[in-house]
Structures are given as C-alpha cells and as structure tokens.
Write an enzyme that holds these catalytic residues in place. Sequence first.
Site, PDB file in Angstrom:
ATOM      1  N   CYS A   1     -23.491  -7.205   2.945  1.00 22.09           N
ATOM      2  CA  CYS A   1     -23.368  -7.207   1.520  1.00 22.09           C
ATOM      3  C   CYS A   1     -24.466  -7.241   0.837  1.00 22.09           C
ATOM      4  CB  CYS A   1     -22.231  -7.862   0.988  1.00 22.09           C
ATOM      5  SG  CYS A   1     -20.611  -7.017   1.200  1.00 22.09           S
TER       6      CYS A   1
ATOM      7  N   LYS B   1     -26.284  -4.602  -0.900  1.00 18.65           N
ATOM      8  CA  LYS B   1     -25.938  -3.931  -2.351  1.00 18.65           C
ATOM      9  C   LYS B   1     -27.230  -3.887  -3.375  1.00 18.65           C
ATOM     10  CE  LYS B   1     -21.142  -5.270  -3.210  1.00 18.65           C
ATOM     11  NZ  LYS B   1     -20.134  -6.118  -3.904  1.00 18.65           N
TER      12      LYS B   1
ATOM     13  N   ASP C   1     -14.119  -4.313 -11.843  1.00 19.56           N
ATOM     14  CA  ASP C   1     -12.927  -4.734 -10.964  1.00 19.56           C
ATOM     15  C   ASP C   1     -13.118  -4.251  -9.636  1.00 19.56           C
ATOM     16  OD1 ASP C   1     -10.647  -6.143 -10.400  1.00 19.56           O
ATOM     17  OD2 ASP C   1      -9.878  -5.440 -12.664  1.00 19.56           O
ATOM     18  N   ASP C   2     -12.421  -4.665  -8.627  1.00 20.23           N
ATOM     19  CA  ASP C   2     -12.649  -4.473  -7.139  1.00 20.23           C
ATOM     20  C   ASP C   2     -12.194  -3.121  -6.826  1.00 20.23           C
ATOM     21  OD1 ASP C   2     -13.710  -6.936  -6.179  1.00 20.23           O
ATOM     22  OD2 ASP C   2     -11.800  -7.707  -7.081  1.00 20.23           O
TER      23      ASP C   2
ATOM     24  N   ASP D   1     -16.260   1.024   0.717  1.00 20.10           N
ATOM     25  CA  ASP D   1     -17.242  -0.114   0.756  1.00 20.10           C
ATOM     26  C   ASP D   1     -17.863   0.521   2.187  1.00 20.10           C
ATOM     27  OD1 ASP D   1     -19.170  -2.190   1.005  1.00 20.10           O
ATOM     28  OD2 ASP D   1     -17.694  -3.227  -0.463  1.00 20.10           O
TER      29      ASP D   1
ATOM     30  N   HIS E   1     -15.551  10.774   7.316  1.00 19.59           N
ATOM     31  CA  HIS E   1     -16.695  11.828   7.327  1.00 19.59           C
ATOM     32  C   HIS E   1     -17.767  11.226   8.002  1.00 19.59           C
ATOM     33  CE1 HIS E   1     -18.917  15.160   5.607  1.00 19.59           C
ATOM     34  NE2 HIS E   1     -19.927  14.397   5.046  1.00 19.59           N
ATOM     35  N   SER E   2     -18.658  11.956   8.432  1.00 20.13           N
ATOM     36  CA  SER E   2     -20.050  11.385   9.066  1.00 20.13           C
ATOM     37  C   SER E   2     -20.918  12.496   8.906  1.00 20.13           C
ATOM     38  CB  SER E   2     -19.647  11.281  10.603  1.00 20.13           C
ATOM     39  OG  SER E   2     -19.474  12.601  11.207  1.00 20.13           O
TER      40      SER E   2
END
Length: 344
Positions: free
Chosen positions: A12, A15, A44-45, A62, A133-134
């Site tokens: 993280c 970010k 919000d999350d 994420d 998805h890649s």
Amino acid sequence: MEEIIFCRGGGCTAKLGAGALGKILSKLPKNRDPDLLVGFDSNDDGAVYKINGEQAIISTLDFFPPVVEDPYLFGSIAAANALSDIYAMGGEVKTALNIVCFPEQMDMNILGKILQGGSEKVIEAGGTLCGGHSIVDEEIKYGLSVTGIVDPAKIYHNNGCRNGDALILTKKLGVGIIMTAHRIHMDSEEAFSKAVSSMTFLNKYAADLLKEYEVHACTDVTGFGFLAHLLEMLDGKHTAVIESAQIPYFEECEQYVQEFYLTAAAQKNRNHVGDQVEFEDQDFVMEELLFDPQTSGGLLVSVKWEEAMEIVSRMRERQIPAQIVGKITEKQKKSIIVKGRKNK
C-alpha cells in the site's frame, strides 16, 4: 525459485497520495442512482448498491506491486488486503476476481505461487474465486476485485462517528516501517515474521465479532496511514482524542525509525493531514507510526464507549491485538489531538 525484483513502492506504499487523488475525484460527475447507497464521494472502503430491502452488494478492488520476495506470501498479503474492504463495510465475501500484471519473460511458476496464495485467502474468507484478468507488464502487480453482500440497514459507513464513542484499532501499526527495513536487509527475522503474520491475518475474525455490537463507523487502515483514515471517519464533524500510549505497534519500529528507515508514502500522509493534527509531547517515533502506510492493516472502529472494553477483551481471546486508542469528542480547533506518550 527466482527472486521477485522489488518495485519502487510495494504494497500500500504504492498508493497515490490522498491529497492529489481527492482533487481528481472531486471533479468527477456524481451518480444520482437512488440505489447506490455508498459511492466514491464519502471516501468509503467500497461501493454499495441496493438490490432489494434485505440485500445490497459491495464492490471493491485492490492491487499493488510486491511487498515481499516470496510469491506465495505476496499473493496471500495482496488478497487479504483486498478482502479487508468488504469487512470494513460490514459485509460478507462472496466472489473474487484476480487482477494480474506480469512480465512475459518471467517464470510462470512464480505467478502460479502468487495466485495460489491469493486463492487460499479467498477460500479462508468463505468466498469463491471466479476468474480474473491479466496483462503483460514490466513489473509484477496482483490483487483482487471482490464482491460481498450486506444488509442495507447494517452497512458500516466510515463517517458515522458519534460524540463519546470509543475508537478501537484491531492490528498493530508499523508494517510499512518494517518492510522498509526489510527492503534494505536491515530488519530482524522476528520483525519480518511479525509483519507478515499481521498482513496475512484476515480482518474477517474481528468483523465477525463486531456484528454482535452497535458499530457507528468503521474503516481499514491501509496506505494513507492511521491519521488520514481517521480524518476521513471524522468527516469534519468531530475531533478524535488519541491516547498514543495505547497505540499497538511493533516494538522493533522504535529502532527502525531512529535509523530513519522511513517511507515516502508516510511523508505524503504527513503533508496531507499534518496541519489538522495536534501532537502533545509526542516523539518522532510515534508520529511516524501514526503516518506510516499499512498494508493489510487492521480495522479502526467507532463504537459505544460502554461496549468497547468487552469488544477488546473478546478480540484478544481470539488472538486479535485490539486496543482502545481514543475517543470521539465534539469538534475542536484541531480534528485530531494525540496525547499521552512519554518521550523515549
């Protein structure tokens, strides 16, 4: 096994800064669909969309670059981090989709280990991995798009704090600092092990217990650090008084901060919210811990003061290092006041 080459900012810490991101999001058009119960305007999350009177779906995603060299552990950490948003909204995990960026020339067995780590965390959460998805990329990135369900009347918003509430934090702070030390091989094996155990531990277990109580607000502490996520909870309506002596953190961070094993993301967090925080007799270590970006961090919960001790006691019985870290008060000059720690 070939070692994964670290990206410039793993976990993280990768970010975008909260300040820059907020300016962009504020210019986007708002969706007026009445069934969209939670969108991006409240920071919000996850997004919440009402299906009927009893059910709403939570959507979140994420992903990030590697935070550890071991691909299986990286997959586990990334998945735990992505799943956490569902718990922060009061929901249950149902399905997940992989998000993969992977160098074409790299050993595909590495990718297999990443996906295995992620898949096992989805199973532990009670969810089903349905695909994904890649794309080919120069650097590895991995995460999940997760769907959960929640009763529309029982959503945990991040900005529902009430005066007199207790604030509970369910995981220790400092993983960003430890992983910075780890990247330059200056951490101890014990510190690294503690950080990995924390990052791979699902917030499911704290969230399951919280369903038995009246939760006024909840968020998970991730890349913006404790203070920036707390500021979002206050929503300009309250002040939080934090007792820093009660903040749970990894003790090894004392040494690492003194050696200046710090992250650029923590400094972005300081620049973003520092002027809204009053530090009363705090040392530099505690300030850095409160700004430190967390990967797969704990839940920060606002609950009735009368219920807080019971919640913490029951969480500790389940090996969750929860602690009451502060109290919500009426709005004061500063949004957050940090007090109570003796200089080290």
